[in-house]
Design a protein around this motif. Structure first.
Motif, PDB file in Angstrom:
ATOM      1  N   CYS A   1      -4.848  16.620   3.472  1.00  0.00           N
ATOM      2  CA  CYS A   1      -6.024  16.188   3.021  1.00  0.00           C
ATOM      3  C   CYS A   1      -6.131  15.140   2.104  1.00  0.00           C
ATOM      4  CB  CYS A   1      -6.740  17.331   2.460  1.00  0.00           C
ATOM      5  SG  CYS A   1      -7.504  18.529   3.820  1.00  0.00           S
ATOM      6  N   THR A   2      -4.853  14.679   1.588  1.00  0.00           N
ATOM      7  CA  THR A   2      -4.890  13.350   0.683  1.00  0.00           C
ATOM      8  C   THR A   2      -5.692  12.319   1.394  1.00  0.00           C
ATOM      9  OG1 THR A   2      -2.565  14.130   0.300  1.00  0.00           O
ATOM     10  CG2 THR A   2      -2.964  11.885  -0.357  1.00  0.00           C
TER      11      THR A   2
ATOM     12  N   ARG B   1      -8.690  11.483  -0.249  1.00  0.00           N
ATOM     13  CA  ARG B   1      -8.593  11.064  -1.338  1.00  0.00           C
ATOM     14  C   ARG B   1      -8.417   9.638  -1.548  1.00  0.00           C
ATOM     15  NH1 ARG B   1      -5.738  15.388  -2.072  1.00  0.00           N
ATOM     16  NH2 ARG B   1      -7.277  17.418  -2.421  1.00  0.00           N
ATOM     17  N   LEU B   2      -7.455   9.116  -0.685  1.00  0.00           N
ATOM     18  CA  LEU B   2      -7.179   7.415  -0.818  1.00  0.00           C
ATOM     19  C   LEU B   2      -8.124   6.373  -0.892  1.00  0.00           C
ATOM     20  CD1 LEU B   2      -3.774   7.925   1.121  1.00  0.00           C
ATOM     21  CD2 LEU B   2      -4.035   7.699  -1.421  1.00  0.00           C
TER      22      LEU B   2
ATOM     23  N   PHE C   1       1.431   5.580  -2.283  1.00  0.00           N
ATOM     24  CA  PHE C   1       1.262   6.930  -1.886  1.00  0.00           C
ATOM     25  C   PHE C   1       2.209   7.808  -2.740  1.00  0.00           C
ATOM     26  CE2 PHE C   1       0.574   4.912   2.589  1.00  0.00           C
ATOM     27  CZ  PHE C   1      -0.600   4.447   2.179  1.00  0.00           C
TER      28      PHE C   1
ATOM     29  N   VAL D   1      -3.243   4.270   6.814  1.00  0.00           N
ATOM     30  CA  VAL D   1      -1.934   3.895   6.823  1.00  0.00           C
ATOM     31  C   VAL D   1      -1.222   5.273   6.453  1.00  0.00           C
ATOM     32  CG1 VAL D   1      -0.082   2.528   5.599  1.00  0.00           C
ATOM     33  CG2 VAL D   1      -2.270   1.559   5.897  1.00  0.00           C
ATOM     34  N   TRP D   2      -1.475   5.809   5.219  1.00  0.00           N
ATOM     35  CA  TRP D   2      -0.984   7.152   4.981  1.00  0.00           C
ATOM     36  C   TRP D   2      -0.912   7.992   5.986  1.00  0.00           C
ATOM     37  CZ3 TRP D   2      -2.567  12.092   4.339  1.00  0.00           C
ATOM     38  CH2 TRP D   2      -1.614  12.983   3.500  1.00  0.00           C
TER      39      TRP D   2
ATOM     40  N   VAL E   1       0.957  -1.023  -0.027  1.00  0.00           N
ATOM     41  CA  VAL E   1      -0.149  -0.111  -0.203  1.00  0.00           C
ATOM     42  C   VAL E   1       0.947   1.246   0.032  1.00  0.00           C
ATOM     43  CG1 VAL E   1      -1.751   1.407   1.311  1.00  0.00           C
ATOM     44  CG2 VAL E   1      -1.759  -1.290   1.219  1.00  0.00           C
TER      45      VAL E   1
ATOM     46  N   ASN F   1      -1.902  20.219   5.443  1.00  0.00           N
ATOM     47  CA  ASN F   1      -1.862  19.666   4.088  1.00  0.00           C
ATOM     48  C   ASN F   1      -1.943  18.237   3.929  1.00  0.00           C
ATOM     49  OD1 ASN F   1      -2.149  21.898   2.802  1.00  0.00           O
ATOM     50  ND2 ASN F   1       0.560  22.047   2.120  1.00  0.00           N
TER      51      ASN F   1
ATOM     52  N   GLU G   1       1.437   7.249   8.753  1.00  0.00           N
ATOM     53  CA  GLU G   1       2.794   7.272   8.591  1.00  0.00           C
ATOM     54  C   GLU G   1       3.437   8.747   8.059  1.00  0.00           C
ATOM     55  OE1 GLU G   1       4.085   4.399   5.702  1.00  0.00           O
ATOM     56  OE2 GLU G   1       3.767   3.003   7.532  1.00  0.00           O
TER      57      GLU G   1
ATOM     58  N   PRO H   1      -5.305  23.467   0.583  1.00  0.00           N
ATOM     59  CA  PRO H   1      -5.596  22.232  -0.115  1.00  0.00           C
ATOM     60  C   PRO H   1      -7.111  22.367  -0.816  1.00  0.00           C
ATOM     61  CG  PRO H   1      -6.064  22.327   2.288  1.00  0.00           C
ATOM     62  CD  PRO H   1      -5.377  23.566   1.931  1.00  0.00           C
ATOM     63  N   LEU H   2      -7.056  21.593  -1.799  1.00  0.00           N
ATOM     64  CA  LEU H   2      -8.212  21.497  -2.629  1.00  0.00           C
ATOM     65  C   LEU H   2      -9.370  20.543  -1.706  1.00  0.00           C
ATOM     66  CD1 LEU H   2      -7.175  21.175  -6.118  1.00  0.00           C
ATOM     67  CD2 LEU H   2      -9.041  22.686  -5.391  1.00  0.00           C
TER      68      LEU H   2
ATOM     69  N   VAL I   1       3.555   1.814  10.000  1.00  0.00           N
ATOM     70  CA  VAL I   1       2.632   1.025  10.370  1.00  0.00           C
ATOM     71  C   VAL I   1       2.777  -0.590   9.983  1.00  0.00           C
ATOM     72  CG1 VAL I   1      -0.103   0.439   9.519  1.00  0.00           C
ATOM     73  CG2 VAL I   1       0.648   2.694   9.928  1.00  0.00           C
TER      74      VAL I   1
ATOM     75  N   ALA J   1      -6.385   2.105   3.641  1.00  0.00           N
ATOM     76  CA  ALA J   1      -4.826   2.749   2.909  1.00  0.00           C
ATOM     77  C   ALA J   1      -4.885   4.149   3.526  1.00  0.00           C
ATOM     78  CB  ALA J   1      -5.065   2.320   1.454  1.00  0.00           C
TER      79      ALA J   1
END
Lengths: 51, 813
Positions: free
Chosen positions: B57-58, B61-62, A43, B115-116, A39, B55, B119, B2-3, B133, B112
């Protein structure tokens, strides 16, 4: 044909290298978690900029 | 800046929350400057703002709506105990003035995006240097700089973004557990040996290499022996150990014939090479070990993710608020002494048996005793550990240390320990025993037949029979079939402790259910309104009032009533009586009959069964308008599930509650089921033990600590959890409550799996039959062995996996 002895010696050496590499991989924990790395590599760093 | 993520899809009336995806109230909470974003509550917006500021906000989206609804009540000083030296020294895996590292369990991790975000913690708190993670174990390893931040800050940050780690007594001091690596090493050695020995054995298989064989045969033989020794010593050790353990307990398991076969194979090969009579069977030997280790690996892989052996220590909090003369102080639960005063707040668990000193206790013992309604306790009364305080903060005086409390004693009761069954009667082991007998008979028969004619042949036939009878395909059948089954069941949210549980589930003939929390859905309870109808405005007003309360009945009522965000003035909660407040000019009182202005008399005339249900009366502007009646609600799918199960299984119910529900349960379960009420944990355990004595295979389905003993004692204990994040007692299987409806299908599937294992056994017997026919004739050569062994192993693996998939597909799993 005695070259065979040498060749087999080399091939065993190569195989042992791979075995050692495998041991190292196990020891360093690469087999602990086989999901997260898959995963993680997807990213992207700066998604904000391309939109 | 951020959008903003894509605007939430509009449904008919509701807007999904940008953070958690839940429905928003009619007037969603907006964020200044971003009208496209809607939030269901302040908590969700707070998380969004925290992430947006860095920042991050990804995150949104994931994955689709990765957030989780923020529901934790913020209590000041909740994490103060993390500053304690004793707690830190137990939690931190590494510590130096510049760096500290620890591993936290975060059960909320689910996608996911999680996780993002986890991390990227360093973007939220610069003191965190790295976070990593492990998704399968739901663990986060955090490194931080103690001089710029603290453990408390890290945990607070995690809680703020709604990934609060679970820190319990059991986890204290537990180092991040490494999955057993021994098997991987063994597998590596076996693969190394197998690959190279096969290469050296190649000339033996082909006629055109005859010359090569004549020159180097001897060298190759010795080299193979050299390569096979580590395989025997390192890789095959597990089989020998298991066979030996079985023997010591006067029990022959499947590993015994395997060890016998491996020994025969190895010794024959060594003899052949030393006497230069042939090339030996080292390729088959190493191959066998390799394939069987793969089977073991498959069997072991699925275990890591969940922990099934939790004990009471994972249920208790780590620290409590101790009241001393100098003020409040956070101490570790283990240090609690009798006579000390502690404060337990709303939703906290009482850590030790204690006497209530100040405040009104409403203690939810549902997890310990199975009683569904919180119990009221007044000052001076004794409260037992394990209950959860609901409502105001109370002061308690500890009377017994944690380790001597009622609950702990219960847990340490030897009757609650599952007697380690050394001879787990799996099919494979049962078959294995007959296998040994058959093999030895055949081997001896071959000797008796050949010896008069050809003594050499007799020896050869003897070893060949032992070798070919090595039930490697047999040993692979179960792990692969059950491994595939575990994966299928895991997708259906039934998590099994190990593959033997599939067999037990498939063989079971009796199912015992707990009532509260298992048959009933704790989160839902039918709310019936009795009395003159309320106008929408009045409903809104009642909703606004009850939303302010943390009382369980208020919260249930709030979830039934329309969402709204009216302001409440003059709100007051009178413990064990009710709530009052003024909404939009209406004076609203919600609570007991007396509180709402009714005489207590009417309830006495109602029939007793009704009496046990809870009612909440409503009084608006001085007029008592009616009451809400709460009933236990059985799970939606219950009737359907029971109808299917009762065809095959004997059913029983053990309830810690009173028998108010007897008639309804009788109707659901049918006339033959046994229903028992007011059961203590010990009663439940005894009942299960009694059933087992009658020779029944029992499945216990329960959820709380009160079922812990019964779950342990049953052949298979299934713990039902509403979310995996909740505590569940030690058990053999964990079923998520949402999947309760599939219980019948799952059990059917387990029976299919048993049949599949048997079918696979038949297949592997065919191979053994072919091999044995050749062996008794003395025609079993290394090449036959080298072909037959891998083919049988591989085909059994494929066959087992495919059949399980097929069965799952046919059952619609």
């Amino acid at each position: 044909m005695s070259i065979i002895f040498l060749l087999i010696g080399i091939s065993l050496l190569v195989a042992l290298t791979f075995l050692a590499a495998f041991f190292w991989a196990v020891r360093s924990g690469q087999y602990e978690d086989d999901y997260t790395p898959a995963v993680r590599m997807l990213f992207e760093d700066e998604i904000e900029q391309d939109e | 800046m951020p959008l903003a993520p894509a605007p939430a899809p509009e449904t008919l009336t509701h807007v999904a929350c940008t953070h958690c995806g839940d429905d928003c109230p009619d007037e969603p909470i907006k964020r200044a400057g971003q009208p496209a974003l809607s939030f269901c509550c302040q908590g969700c917006r707070a998380v969004y703002e925290l992430l947006a500021a860095s920042n991050l906000c990804t995150y949104y989206r994931l994955d689709e709506r990765p957030g989780q609804k923020v529901k934790a009540v913020e209590l000041p000083g909740r994490f103060d105990y993390l500053d304690l030296e004793s707690v830190q020294s137990q939690l931190l895996a590494f510590r130096s003035p510049t760096l500290a590292r620890l591993t936290l369990t975060i059960p909320q991790m689910h996608c996911a995006s999680c996780v993002w975000l986890l991390e990227n913690l360093f973007k939220l708190n610069p003191g965190i240097s790295a976070s990593r993670v492990n998704f399968l174990r739901k663990e986060l390893t955090v490194s931080y700089q103690p001089d710029t931040t603290s453990l408390k800050e890290v945990v607070k940050l995690l809680a703020a973004i709604n990934y609060e780690p679970r820190i319990t007594l059991a986890e204290l001091g537990a180092q991040p557990h490494h999955g057993t690596r021994t098997l991987l090493y063994q597998l590596g050695v076996a693969a190394f040996g197998f690959g190279n020995v096969m290469l050296l054995a190649f000339p033996e298989y082909f006629s055109f290499t005859e010359q090569l064989q004549s020159t180097f045969g001897r060298f190759f033989g010795w080299l193979s022996l050299l390569l096979a020794i580590p395989v025997l010593l390192v890789s095959a050790r597990g089989f020998y150990r298991s066979a030996w353990q079985g023997l010591r307990q006067r029990h022959i398991n499947l590993d015994f014939p395997i060890s016998l076969g491996l020994t025969a194979l190895f010794v024959t090969s060594v003899v052949e090479i030393v006497t230069q009579r042939g090339p030996g069977f080292f390729d088959s030997f190493t191959g066998l070990v390799f394939f069987m280790l793969i089977g073991k690996w498959v069997q072991q892989r699925s275990y890591d993710a969940l922990r099934f052996d939790r004990d009471f220590t994972s249920y208790f909090p780590v620290a409590v608020t101790l009241l001393t003369k100098t003020g409040e102080q956070s101490v570790s639960v283990k240090e609690l002494k009798p006579g000390q005063r502690i404060r337990v707040r709303h939703q906290e668990i009482i850590p030790a048996d204690a006497v209530l000193r100040r405040g009104t206790g409403r203690i939810d013992y549902s997890f310990v005793s199975g009683e569904s309604e919180p119990v009221a306790r007044a000052a001076g009364e004794l409260v037992y550990a394990g209950g959860r305080q609901v409502g105001e903060a109370v002061e308690l005086e500890v009377v017994r240390e944690v380790s001597q409390g009622y609950l702990t004693q219960l847990w340490n009761n030897p009757a609650f320990q599952k007697d380690e069954q050394p001879n787990l009667e799996t099919y494979a082991n049962k078959v294995g025993r007959y296998f040994v007998g058959l093999t030895l008979t055949l081997a001896l028969g071959a000797v008796i037949y050949w010896y008069p004619k050809d003594p050499q042949m007799a020896l050869r036939a003897f070893t060949s029979v032992l070798v070919i009878a090595c039930p490697c395909a047999l040993s692979l059948a179960t792990p692969f079939a059950m491994g595939a089954a575990l994966r299928v069941l895991g997708r259906r949210k039934l998590y099994l402790k190990n593959s033997a549980v599939v067999e037990t589930l498939g063989r079971a003939d009796t199912i015992v259910f707990d009532k509260t929390g298992t048959l009933t859905d704790v989160k839902k309870s039918a709310v019936e309104y009795v009395g003159p109808a309320l106008s929408p405005a009045q409903l809104q007003a009642v909703a606004a009032v009850v939303r302010h309360s943390t009382h369980p009945l208020s919260q249930r009522l709030a979830s039934e009533l329309p969402a709204g965000s009216l302001a409440v003035a003059d709100f007051a909660e009178i413990p064990s009586q009710g709530l009052r407040g003024t909404v939009a000019g209406m004076a609203v009182r919600v609570g007991s009959a007396v509180f709402a202005g009714l005489a207590p008399a009417p309830t006495a005339t109602v029939e007793p069964a009704e009496n046990l249900q809870s009612s909440v009366y409503i009084n608006i502007d001085g007029i008592t308008s009616g009451c809400y009646v709460f009933r236990n609600v059985y799970r939606d799918e219950l009737r359907e599930v029971l109808a299917k199960l009762s065809q095959r299984y004997r059913l029983a119910v053990l309830s810690g509650d009173n028998d108010a529900e007897q008639t309804r349960l009788r109707e659901l379960f049918g006339p033959t089921a046994e229903l028992h009420f007011r059961q203590t944990p010990q009663n439940k355990l005894d009942y299960i033990a009694q059933l087992k004595q009658q020779g029944r295979t029992v499945i216990m389905v329960g959820d709380g600590l009160n079922d812990a003993g019964a779950l342990q004692r049953a052949d298979a204990g299934i713990a039902l959890t509403d979310t995996l994040t909740n505590f569940s007692p030690a058990c053999d299987a964990i079923l998520e409550a949402d999947s309760f409806g599939q219980l019948a299908t799952v059990l059917g599937f387990s029976r299919d799996c048993l049949r599949i294992v048997l079918a696979t056994f038949v297949l592997s017997f065919c191979y053994n039959g072919i091999g044995l026919t050749l062996a008794v004739q003395g025609r079993f050569t290394p090449i036959v062995s080298a072909i037959l062994m891998p083919i049988s192993s591989l085909s059994v693996m494929v066959f087992a996996t495919l059949l399980v998939r097929l069965a799952a597909w046919r059952r619609g799993l």
